[in-house]
Design a protein around this motif. Structure first.
Motif, PDB file in Angstrom:
ATOM      1  N   GLY A  53       0.832  -1.199   0.000  1.00  0.00           N
ATOM      2  CA  GLY A  53       0.000   0.000   0.000  1.00  0.00           C
ATOM      3  C   GLY A  53       0.864   1.245   0.000  1.00  0.00           C
ATOM      4  N   PHE A  54       0.195   2.398  -0.040  1.00  0.00           N
ATOM      5  CA  PHE A  54       0.918   3.665  -0.001  1.00  0.00           C
ATOM      6  C   PHE A  54       0.174   4.632   0.897  1.00  0.00           C
ATOM      7  N   ALA A  76       1.738  10.285   4.780  1.00  0.00           N
ATOM      8  CA  ALA A  76       3.149  10.171   5.139  1.00  0.00           C
ATOM      9  C   ALA A  76       4.059  10.178   3.920  1.00  0.00           C
ATOM     10  N   ARG A  77       3.460  10.044   2.726  1.00  0.00           N
ATOM     11  CA  ARG A  77       4.209   9.976   1.465  1.00  0.00           C
ATOM     12  C   ARG A  77       5.238   8.857   1.529  1.00  0.00           C
ATOM     13  N   ALA A  78       4.775   7.692   2.010  1.00  0.00           N
ATOM     14  CA  ALA A  78       5.671   6.548   2.193  1.00  0.00           C
ATOM     15  C   ALA A  78       4.937   5.261   1.867  1.00  0.00           C
ATOM     16  N   ALA A  79       5.695   4.273   1.420  1.00  0.00           N
ATOM     17  CA  ALA A  79       5.125   2.962   1.120  1.00  0.00           C
ATOM     18  C   ALA A  79       4.781   2.233   2.410  1.00  0.00           C
ATOM     19  N   VAL A  80       3.703   1.458   2.359  1.00  0.00           N
ATOM     20  CA  VAL A  80       3.309   0.581   3.472  1.00  0.00           C
ATOM     21  C   VAL A  80       3.870  -0.806   3.178  1.00  0.00           C
ATOM     22  N   THR A  81       4.561  -1.410   4.132  1.00  0.00           N
ATOM     23  CA  THR A  81       5.222  -2.691   3.882  1.00  0.00           C
ATOM     24  C   THR A  81       4.883  -3.711   4.961  1.00  0.00           C
ATOM     25  N   THR A 108       2.901   9.625  -5.313  1.00  0.00           N
ATOM     26  CA  THR A 108       2.617  10.977  -5.793  1.00  0.00           C
ATOM     27  C   THR A 108       3.788  11.437  -6.639  1.00  0.00           C
ATOM     28  N   GLY A 109       3.569  12.502  -7.380  1.00  0.00           N
ATOM     29  CA  GLY A 109       4.633  12.989  -8.249  1.00  0.00           C
ATOM     30  C   GLY A 109       5.891  13.369  -7.503  1.00  0.00           C
ATOM     31  N   SER A 110       5.747  13.806  -6.256  1.00  0.00           N
ATOM     32  CA  SER A 110       6.909  14.241  -5.480  1.00  0.00           C
ATOM     33  C   SER A 110       7.482  13.132  -4.605  1.00  0.00           C
ATOM     34  N   SER A 111       6.901  11.931  -4.687  1.00  0.00           N
ATOM     35  CA  SER A 111       7.405  10.843  -3.836  1.00  0.00           C
ATOM     36  C   SER A 111       7.595   9.561  -4.637  1.00  0.00           C
ATOM     37  N   ARG A 112       8.008   9.687  -5.879  1.00  0.00           N
ATOM     38  CA  ARG A 112       8.175   8.510  -6.730  1.00  0.00           C
ATOM     39  C   ARG A 112       9.328   7.623  -6.290  1.00  0.00           C
ATOM     40  N   ALA A 134       9.664   6.583  -3.285  1.00  0.00           N
ATOM     41  CA  ALA A 134       9.242   5.923  -2.044  1.00  0.00           C
ATOM     42  C   ALA A 134       9.434   4.412  -2.114  1.00  0.00           C
ATOM     43  N   PHE A 135       9.193   3.811  -3.270  1.00  0.00           N
ATOM     44  CA  PHE A 135       9.368   2.365  -3.400  1.00  0.00           C
ATOM     45  C   PHE A 135      10.845   1.999  -3.244  1.00  0.00           C
ATOM     46  N   TYR A 136      11.705   2.786  -3.858  1.00  0.00           N
ATOM     47  CA  TYR A 136      13.143   2.519  -3.741  1.00  0.00           C
ATOM     48  C   TYR A 136      13.606   2.679  -2.296  1.00  0.00           C
ATOM     49  N   GLN A 137      13.086   3.687  -1.610  1.00  0.00           N
ATOM     50  CA  GLN A 137      13.457   3.895  -0.222  1.00  0.00           C
ATOM     51  C   GLN A 137      12.973   2.759   0.672  1.00  0.00           C
ATOM     52  N   ALA A 138      11.827   2.173   0.326  1.00  0.00           N
ATOM     53  CA  ALA A 138      11.257   1.112   1.159  1.00  0.00           C
ATOM     54  C   ALA A 138      12.012  -0.204   1.017  1.00  0.00           C
ATOM     55  N   ASN A 139      12.369  -0.572  -0.217  1.00  0.00           N
ATOM     56  CA  ASN A 139      12.997  -1.895  -0.397  1.00  0.00           C
ATOM     57  C   ASN A 139      13.949  -1.981  -1.589  1.00  0.00           C
ATOM     58  N   GLY A 140      14.279  -0.853  -2.180  1.00  0.00           N
ATOM     59  CA  GLY A 140      15.236  -0.870  -3.285  1.00  0.00           C
ATOM     60  C   GLY A 140      14.650  -1.130  -4.650  1.00  0.00           C
ATOM     61  N   MET A 141      13.300  -1.176  -4.777  1.00  0.00           N
ATOM     62  CA  MET A 141      12.693  -1.423  -6.090  1.00  0.00           C
ATOM     63  C   MET A 141      12.928  -0.228  -7.004  1.00  0.00           C
ATOM     64  N   ARG A 142      13.551  -0.488  -8.161  1.00  0.00           N
ATOM     65  CA  ARG A 142      13.968   0.583  -9.065  1.00  0.00           C
ATOM     66  C   ARG A 142      12.872   1.034 -10.016  1.00  0.00           C
TER      67      ARG A 142
END
Length: 304
Positions: free
Chosen positions: A57-58, A62-67, A117-121, A123-131
């Motif tokens: 989820g997202f 918080a503009r962060a991925a839910v893991t 969001t456009g300003s938090s693209r 977020a996925f990379y920050q959560a787990n490294g997904m490029r």
């Protein structure tokens, strides 16, 4: 002399640790569960055992991925996309292949406003490294697939230039073997006043109900509809791994997740259900081995 031997022993241990780390991570070109899209190039790495933060989820506030954390044999793949194919076309081909193999989605999203969001693209990379999730038209899905009698978690992200695929093969058994019915639940309640509800399945160390729980939820709904005067405690149980306070909290959240899922169904009054968690305090088996611990992780219903 003693100091020299100690230093040498320390060096040997460090080198052994480095060697073990290298051996634990192996290069791979692909995985038998998913074939790369035609024209894609790349590969990845494999770990015999690791933990992966699966994005389910997202949180736009918080503009962060839910893991949620999942553990097992981890394969991470990154492929360069063909330049003349869109994100949607590539994603749709992967998704159709997964669906045909029995894929059960947990969460999916498409484009800005759904994935990020456009300003938090990032977020996925920050959560787990997904490029891959790095553009306005990115697509993503996370879910499960049965593989060789075990449960595999799949994360698939497709961006403009890259497709990222992560496969986590767990030691959880194929859950399709579990059968549960309203009649069986009713018989258990009538005989004992409480009954275990097999088939209510959660992501590892989480209160997120897996899609495979649908059969058990349907049986509970049918039971409540067939007996309109019946009210229940929904009780979560854990094994003894971890602290008591953590397990009490987890069991309560899992029970609440079941109540939320049931009250979201038509015809089920929330006042008929009360969630409670007792953690590891009422085991059915010994917690000394994996078999007993698996048996103790459960949800029961208790007639009120």
């Amino acid at each position: 002399m003693i100091r020299a031997l100690a230093a040498l022993l320390t060096l040997v241990l460090i080198l052994a640790g480095i060697a073990a780390a290298v051996l634990a991570q192996e290069p791979v070109e692909g995985h038998p569960l998913i074939s790369p899209y035609e024209g894609s190039e790349g590969g990845g790495e494999y770990w015999r055992f690791d933990e992966y933060a699966l994005i389910t989820g997202f949180d736009f506030d918080a503009r962060a991925a839910v893991t949620i954390p999942v553990q097992g044999r981890v394969t991470k793949l990154d492929y360069d996309n063909p330049d003349d194919r869109s994100e949607l076309e590539i994603f749709t081909n992967y998704r159709e292949a997964l669906d045909a193999a029995g894929y059960q989605p947990i969460w999916s999203c498409a484009r800005d406003g759904s994935c990020t969001t456009g300003s938090s693209r990032n977020a996925f990379y920050q959560a787990n490294g997904m490029r891959a999730i790095n553009g306005p038209n990115s697509h993503y899905t996370a879910g499960t697939l049965n593989h060789d009698g075990r449960l595999a978690y799949i994360a698939l992200g497709v961006g403009r230039h890259t497709t990222s695929i992560v496969i986590v093969e767990t030691d959880e058994m194929d859950r399709d073997m579990v059968t549960v019915s309203a009649e069986a639940l009713a018989a258990g309640l009538d005989a004992e006043g409480h009954v275990r509800v097999d088939g209510l399945l959660f992501a590892h160390d989480s209160d997120v109900l897996l899609p495979e729980s649908e059969t058990a939820l349907t049986a509970l709904r049918d039971l409540l509809i067939a007996r309109p005067s019946l009210s229940l405690y929904v009780v979560g149980h854990t094994d003894m791994s971890g602290t008591l306070s953590y397990n009490m909290n987890l069991s309560n959240r899992r029970a609440a997740a079941v109540v939320d899922a049931l009250t979201a169904l038509d015809g089920i009054d929330a006042e008929r259900l009360i969630a409670a968690g007792v953690g590891p305090l009422a085991p059915e088996a010994s917690n000394a081995d994996d078999t007993g611990r698996r048996h103790n992780r459960r949800v029961e219903i208790v007639a009120r």
